[in-house]
Design an enzyme around this catalytic site. Structure first.
Site, mmCIF file in Angstrom:
data_model
loop_
_atom_site.group_PDB
_atom_site.id
_atom_site.type_symbol
_atom_site.label_atom_id
_atom_site.label_comp_id
_atom_site.label_asym_id
_atom_site.label_seq_id
_atom_site.Cartn_x
_atom_site.Cartn_y
_atom_site.Cartn_z
ATOM 1 N N ARG A 1 0.865 -1.175 0.000
ATOM 2 C CA ARG A 1 0.000 0.000 0.000
ATOM 3 C C ARG A 1 0.906 1.230 0.000
ATOM 4 N NH1 ARG A 1 -2.136 -3.544 3.979
ATOM 5 N NH2 ARG A 1 -4.253 -4.286 3.469
ATOM 6 N N LYS B 1 -2.619 -2.852 7.823
ATOM 7 C CA LYS B 1 -3.858 -2.506 8.513
ATOM 8 C C LYS B 1 -4.050 -3.399 9.733
ATOM 9 C CE LYS B 1 -6.430 -0.662 4.565
ATOM 10 N NZ LYS B 1 -7.639 -0.799 3.723
ATOM 11 N N HIS C 1 -2.263 2.961 -6.323
ATOM 12 C CA HIS C 1 -2.871 1.755 -5.753
ATOM 13 C C HIS C 1 -3.084 0.682 -6.813
ATOM 14 C CE1 HIS C 1 -4.375 0.055 -2.078
ATOM 15 N NE2 HIS C 1 -5.479 -0.358 -2.661
ATOM 16 N N ARG D 1 -0.473 -2.002 -6.859
ATOM 17 C CA ARG D 1 -0.676 -3.102 -5.903
ATOM 18 C C ARG D 1 -1.650 -4.135 -6.470
ATOM 19 N NH1 ARG D 1 -1.068 -4.717 -0.266
ATOM 20 N NH2 ARG D 1 -3.240 -4.935 0.405
ATOM 21 N N HIS E 1 -4.141 -9.430 3.537
ATOM 22 C CA HIS E 1 -5.595 -9.462 3.665
ATOM 23 C C HIS E 1 -6.008 -10.441 4.758
ATOM 24 C CE1 HIS E 1 -6.261 -8.005 -0.741
ATOM 25 N NE2 HIS E 1 -6.103 -7.021 0.102
ATOM 26 N N TYR F 1 -9.960 -8.534 -5.094
ATOM 27 C CA TYR F 1 -8.810 -7.692 -5.397
ATOM 28 C C TYR F 1 -8.141 -8.092 -6.697
ATOM 29 C CZ TYR F 1 -5.443 -4.413 -3.339
ATOM 30 O OH TYR F 1 -4.691 -3.318 -3.054
#
Length: 311
Positions: free
Chosen positions: A165, A189, A257, A260, A283, A292
């Site tokens: 990211r 995250k 992005h 990615r 993830h 994705y």
């Protein structure tokens, strides 16, 4: 706006016209948005007119129940309206009712509490392998300073080569590249940490940037710097990508992005395992990785048949 076609009494029509003028004037909404709200509320009033078998009055709007709006949305769904259209329909109705409520003319609490229809997940649009390589290898004739060109190339190379990211790439420090690392420890995250292989090309791009950067890069300070030496901000990289789109003739889908997305999609296309790609991306859910990478159900079942011991 063709008010005589709206099945409502004069008082409600006048208020609706005043609301539409406020949208265009006070709130400065675009002409297209205002036209969409006009159309959406006209269709809703037409439905209510059929529902109550007479022109709609302000009192009908004041006594409106969530069930009435749900009936309208169900009617629109039967007509073929999708989730995005239904969401916009509800937004227009809410806006009108809130405007009336502020003037003490209606109670919008019930409709305001309604949830918008669940929107479909929009699939990301990865770049082609050629486009991604062109961006990550670009040394930036657009940049005035060679070190800034090298910086941009290093960031883009990390986004595509490691699937990071943009916040993860800009959060790296010189310590992360001490010695000759073959992997990076990335905290993503939810403070979830993962190991990501570091390609030699990405390491070389970072080293090249480090050699040209006029600022002292050491320790746990940010590796990537802006023009004045402060930590590089994502908006600058997004702006650099925008300039690259024009220089390389890329489409609007070419964003930082998207690199990615491209990392994940190209790995899968080359035979990569979906579960491994999930771990590389950080993830929590495999279904997120499926979306994705744009994997369809057939492809997912094929991977399952080949990899799952119970298949």
């Amino acid at each position: 706006m063709g008010e005589i076609l709206v099945p409502a009494d004069d008082a409600l029509l006048g208020l609706r016209q005043e609301w539409l003028q406020a949208l265009a004037g006070e709130r400065r909404l675009s002409a297209k948005t205002t036209e969409a709200y006009e159309r959406d509320t006209r269709q809703f009033l037409a439905f209510l007119c059929r529902h109550i078998a007479r022109p709609v009055r302000l009192s009908d709007i004041d006594s409106l129940r969530p069930a009435d709006v749900r009936a309208y949305l169900a009617f629109r769904r039967r007509e073929g309206a999708g989730a995005r259209t239904l969401g916009r329909d509800l937004a227009g109705i809410r806006s009108f009712l809130r405007w009336l409520e502020k003037r003490g003319l209606a109670n919008a609490a019930g409709v305001r509490a309604m949830r918008a229809p669940k929107q479909p997940k929009s699939l990301p649009k990865p770049l082609s392998a050629e486009e991604a390589l062109a961006v990550s290898a670009e040394q930036g004739q657009l940049a005035e300073e060679p070190w800034i060109a090298a910086r941009n190339a290093a960031v883009f190379c990390l986004l595509y080569g490691c699937g990071l990211r943009i916040s993860e790439a800009l959060g790296l420090t010189p310590d992360d590249f001490s010695g000759n690392p073959t992997s990076l420890r990335i905290t993503g995250k939810g403070n979830k940490t993962r190991l990501v292989p570091l390609l030699p090309a990405a390491l070389e791009a970072v080293r090249h940037y480090g050699a040209l950067c006029p600022y002292h890069l050491a320790g746990e300070k940010p590796l990537f710097r802006g023009l004045r030496g402060k930590a590089l901000q994502p908006a600058i990289i997004q702006r650099e990508m925008q300039a690259l789109r024009g220089a390389l003739g890329l489409s609007d889908k070419a964003t930082p992005h998207a690199l990615r997305h491209s990392f994940a999609t190209h790995l899968l296309a080359a035979g990569g395992d979906l579960r491994t790609i999930q771990e590389l991306l950080g993830h929590a859910s495999l279904s997120t990785t499926q979306v994705y990478t744009g994997v369809d159900t057939g492809r997912l079942l094929e991977i399952y048949d080949k990899a799952h011991p119970r298949a």
